[in-house]
Design a protein around this motif. Structure first.
Motif, PDB file in Angstrom:
ATOM      1  N   LEU A   1       0.834  -1.201   0.000  1.00 42.45           N
ATOM      2  CA  LEU A   1       0.000   0.000   0.000  1.00 42.45           C
ATOM      3  C   LEU A   1       0.871   1.254   0.000  1.00 42.45           C
ATOM      4  O   LEU A   1       0.611   2.205  -0.751  1.00 42.45           O
ATOM      5  CB  LEU A   1      -0.939   0.001   1.213  1.00 42.45           C
ATOM      6  N   CYS A   2       1.895   1.260   0.820  1.00 44.48           N
ATOM      7  CA  CYS A   2       2.815   2.410   0.859  1.00 44.48           C
ATOM      8  C   CYS A   2       3.477   2.626  -0.499  1.00 44.48           C
ATOM      9  O   CYS A   2       3.603   3.765  -0.975  1.00 44.48           O
ATOM     10  CB  CYS A   2       3.871   2.224   1.942  1.00 44.48           C
ATOM     11  N   LYS A   3       3.879   1.555  -1.139  1.00 44.53           N
ATOM     12  CA  LYS A   3       4.482   1.672  -2.470  1.00 44.53           C
ATOM     13  C   LYS A   3       3.481   2.256  -3.468  1.00 44.53           C
ATOM     14  O   LYS A   3       3.846   3.070  -4.323  1.00 44.53           O
ATOM     15  CB  LYS A   3       4.973   0.311  -2.958  1.00 44.53           C
ATOM     16  N   ALA A   4       2.223   1.835  -3.345  1.00 45.65           N
ATOM     17  CA  ALA A   4       1.193   2.344  -4.242  1.00 45.65           C
ATOM     18  C   ALA A   4       0.964   3.838  -4.022  1.00 45.65           C
ATOM     19  O   ALA A   4       0.839   4.604  -4.985  1.00 45.65           O
ATOM     20  CB  ALA A   4      -0.114   1.579  -4.034  1.00 45.65           C
ATOM     21  N   VAL A   5       0.931   4.261  -2.768  1.00 42.52           N
ATOM     22  CA  VAL A   5       0.713   5.675  -2.464  1.00 42.52           C
ATOM     23  C   VAL A   5       1.857   6.520  -3.012  1.00 42.52           C
ATOM     24  O   VAL A   5       1.645   7.563  -3.639  1.00 42.52           O
ATOM     25  CB  VAL A   5       0.549   5.888  -0.937  1.00 42.52           C
ATOM     26  N   VAL A   6       3.076   6.080  -2.789  1.00 43.72           N
ATOM     27  CA  VAL A   6       4.242   6.845  -3.216  1.00 43.72           C
ATOM     28  C   VAL A   6       4.354   6.907  -4.742  1.00 43.72           C
ATOM     29  O   VAL A   6       4.756   7.920  -5.303  1.00 43.72           O
ATOM     30  CB  VAL A   6       5.525   6.246  -2.592  1.00 43.72           C
ATOM     31  N   SER A   7       3.973   5.834  -5.428  1.00 45.52           N
ATOM     32  CA  SER A   7       4.148   5.791  -6.887  1.00 45.52           C
ATOM     33  C   SER A   7       2.873   6.118  -7.667  1.00 45.52           C
ATOM     34  O   SER A   7       2.868   6.026  -8.895  1.00 45.52           O
ATOM     35  CB  SER A   7       4.662   4.409  -7.305  1.00 45.52           C
ATOM     36  N   ASP A   8       1.799   6.518  -6.993  1.00 40.93           N
ATOM     37  CA  ASP A   8       0.522   6.813  -7.647  1.00 40.93           C
ATOM     38  C   ASP A   8       0.661   7.999  -8.592  1.00 40.93           C
ATOM     39  O   ASP A   8       1.214   9.039  -8.233  1.00 40.93           O
ATOM     40  CB  ASP A   8      -0.545   7.101  -6.588  1.00 40.93           C
ATOM     41  N   ARG A   9       0.149   7.836  -9.810  1.00 46.85           N
ATOM     42  CA  ARG A   9       0.212   8.905 -10.806  1.00 46.85           C
ATOM     43  C   ARG A   9      -1.193   9.342 -11.229  1.00 46.85           C
ATOM     44  O   ARG A   9      -1.373   9.893 -12.301  1.00 46.85           O
ATOM     45  CB  ARG A   9       0.997   8.450 -12.027  1.00 46.85           C
ATOM     46  N   GLY A  10      -2.164   9.045 -10.413  1.00 46.70           N
ATOM     47  CA  GLY A  10      -3.538   9.396 -10.758  1.00 46.70           C
ATOM     48  C   GLY A  10      -4.279   8.174 -11.244  1.00 46.70           C
ATOM     49  O   GLY A  10      -3.760   7.063 -11.238  1.00 46.70           O
ATOM     50  N   GLY A  11      -5.494   8.333 -11.644  1.00 42.87           N
ATOM     51  CA  GLY A  11      -6.299   7.201 -12.087  1.00 42.87           C
ATOM     52  C   GLY A  11      -7.040   6.590 -10.916  1.00 42.87           C
ATOM     53  O   GLY A  11      -7.197   7.208  -9.861  1.00 42.87           O
ATOM     54  N   CYS A  12      -7.499   5.385 -11.081  1.00 40.75           N
ATOM     55  CA  CYS A  12      -8.263   4.699 -10.033  1.00 40.75           C
ATOM     56  C   CYS A  12      -7.281   4.113  -9.016  1.00 40.75           C
ATOM     57  O   CYS A  12      -6.708   3.041  -9.236  1.00 40.75           O
ATOM     58  CB  CYS A  12      -9.133   3.619 -10.646  1.00 40.75           C
ATOM     59  N   PHE A  13      -7.129   4.798  -7.894  1.00 42.14           N
ATOM     60  CA  PHE A  13      -6.121   4.397  -6.915  1.00 42.14           C
ATOM     61  C   PHE A  13      -6.399   3.021  -6.332  1.00 42.14           C
ATOM     62  O   PHE A  13      -5.484   2.212  -6.182  1.00 42.14           O
ATOM     63  CB  PHE A  13      -6.013   5.423  -5.778  1.00 42.14           C
ATOM     64  N   SER A  14      -7.656   2.727  -6.009  1.00 38.62           N
ATOM     65  CA  SER A  14      -7.949   1.450  -5.338  1.00 38.62           C
ATOM     66  C   SER A  14      -7.575   0.264  -6.216  1.00 38.62           C
ATOM     67  O   SER A  14      -7.051  -0.739  -5.721  1.00 38.62           O
ATOM     68  CB  SER A  14      -9.406   1.382  -4.913  1.00 38.62           C
ATOM     69  N   THR A  15      -7.809   0.358  -7.512  1.00 35.33           N
ATOM     70  CA  THR A  15      -7.448  -0.734  -8.428  1.00 35.33           C
ATOM     71  C   THR A  15      -5.930  -0.892  -8.493  1.00 35.33           C
ATOM     72  O   THR A  15      -5.403  -2.012  -8.424  1.00 35.33           O
ATOM     73  CB  THR A  15      -8.003  -0.454  -9.841  1.00 35.33           C
ATOM     74  N   TYR A  16      -5.242   0.223  -8.591  1.00 35.26           N
ATOM     75  CA  TYR A  16      -3.777   0.215  -8.652  1.00 35.26           C
ATOM     76  C   TYR A  16      -3.187  -0.328  -7.342  1.00 35.26           C
ATOM     77  O   TYR A  16      -2.317  -1.202  -7.345  1.00 35.26           O
ATOM     78  CB  TYR A  16      -3.278   1.633  -8.930  1.00 35.26           C
ATOM     79  N   ALA A  17      -3.670   0.174  -6.223  1.00 35.70           N
ATOM     80  CA  ALA A  17      -3.154  -0.239  -4.920  1.00 35.70           C
ATOM     81  C   ALA A  17      -3.469  -1.706  -4.648  1.00 35.70           C
ATOM     82  O   ALA A  17      -2.629  -2.432  -4.097  1.00 35.70           O
ATOM     83  CB  ALA A  17      -3.740   0.634  -3.815  1.00 35.70           C
ATOM     84  N   TYR A  18      -4.656  -2.153  -5.015  1.00 36.84           N
ATOM     85  CA  TYR A  18      -5.048  -3.551  -4.815  1.00 36.84           C
ATOM     86  C   TYR A  18      -4.012  -4.470  -5.454  1.00 36.84           C
ATOM     87  O   TYR A  18      -3.546  -5.433  -4.840  1.00 36.84           O
ATOM     88  CB  TYR A  18      -6.433  -3.785  -5.432  1.00 36.84           C
ATOM     89  N   ARG A  19      -3.644  -4.148  -6.683  1.00 38.16           N
ATOM     90  CA  ARG A  19      -2.682  -4.976  -7.411  1.00 38.16           C
ATOM     91  C   ARG A  19      -1.299  -4.945  -6.750  1.00 38.16           C
ATOM     92  O   ARG A  19      -0.641  -5.972  -6.617  1.00 38.16           O
ATOM     93  CB  ARG A  19      -2.593  -4.508  -8.856  1.00 38.16           C
ATOM     94  N   LEU A  20      -0.833  -3.787  -6.320  1.00 37.78           N
ATOM     95  CA  LEU A  20       0.476  -3.696  -5.673  1.00 37.78           C
ATOM     96  C   LEU A  20       0.492  -4.416  -4.324  1.00 37.78           C
ATOM     97  O   LEU A  20       1.481  -5.059  -3.973  1.00 37.78           O
ATOM     98  CB  LEU A  20       0.906  -2.235  -5.505  1.00 37.78           C
ATOM     99  N   ILE A  21      -0.594  -4.306  -3.586  1.00 38.10           N
ATOM    100  CA  ILE A  21      -0.697  -5.009  -2.290  1.00 38.10           C
ATOM    101  C   ILE A  21      -0.612  -6.510  -2.518  1.00 38.10           C
ATOM    102  O   ILE A  21       0.155  -7.223  -1.860  1.00 38.10           O
ATOM    103  CB  ILE A  21      -2.006  -4.629  -1.567  1.00 38.10           C
ATOM    104  N   TRP A  22      -1.403  -7.006  -3.470  1.00 36.00           N
ATOM    105  CA  TRP A  22      -1.411  -8.444  -3.741  1.00 36.00           C
ATOM    106  C   TRP A  22      -0.054  -8.911  -4.264  1.00 36.00           C
ATOM    107  O   TRP A  22       0.439  -9.965  -3.881  1.00 36.00           O
ATOM    108  CB  TRP A  22      -2.527  -8.805  -4.702  1.00 36.00           C
TER     109      TRP A  22
END
Length: 185
Positions: free
Chosen positions: A46-67
């Motif tokens: 989740l932390c990696k997703a937050v730091v590397s987020d570039r916009g878009g649907c965050f939950s979908t992006y974060a879900y994948r990085l967490i998994w």
């Protein structure tokens, strides 16, 4: 992480629980990791997703990085378990001299069987699994025997090895069988 990233991370902690509930089945230990361990690993994703987020649907992006973070940890622990060998049980295998493998295997089996009477009940499964591995069974086959996943068998074996390495009684048993002491002369 800056304050904004920390806030976004805290707001999305439930997503880590969601990933674990969707993807990880069963209530017990998974490989060498408990559910709490998996949650901590997921938080890293989740932390990696937050730091590397570039916009878009965050939950979908974060879900994948967490998994992905959880999967990487589970794969790594499985690979580590497969690399370990039964010979690794004795505290100092470097002390063995001029012995063929067959003789060493017989001694290890004797030591492990005797050690079963000395260990706590939780470690006995790991020793039993080690003895079965010595006979050529895979962790998957042993898992089927016990009714658990292969990853859990690897965790049992790792726990048993750790316990056995710390036991002075094993050194004494090895010496009784003529191992663990350097030859003189």
């Amino acid at each position: 992480m800056n304050a904004e990233e920390r806030k976004k991370t805290e707001e999305n902690m439930g997503l880590v629980h969601k990933v674990i509930s969707d993807k990880v089945h069963g209530t017990f230990q998974h490989g060498m990791y408990s559910r709490e361990d998996l949650f901590q690993i997921g938080c890293i994703g989740l932390c990696k997703a937050v730091v590397s987020d570039r916009g878009g649907c965050f939950s979908t992006y974060a879900y994948r990085l967490i998994w992905n973070e959880i999967c990487d940890a589970l794969v790594s622990s499985t690979r580590k378990g497969k690399r370990e060998t039964v010979v690794d049980v004795l505290p100092e295998t470097g002390d063995f001299y001029d012995n063929d493998d067959k003789e060493l295997q017989i001694v290890l089996q004797k030591i492990l069987k005797e050690a079963q009477g000395l260990v706590p009940a939780s470690t006995k499964k790991g020793i039993r699994a080690m003895l079965l591995m010595e006979k050529g069974y895979t962790s998957r086959e042993i898992g089927e025997w016990f009714g658990v996943r292969a990853n859990l068998v690897c965790a049992w074996v790792s726990k048993a090895r750790k316990y056995l390495r710390e036991q002075e009684e094993l050194r004494q048993m090895a010496e009784e069988y003529g191992y663990g002491t350097k030859k003189t002369g």
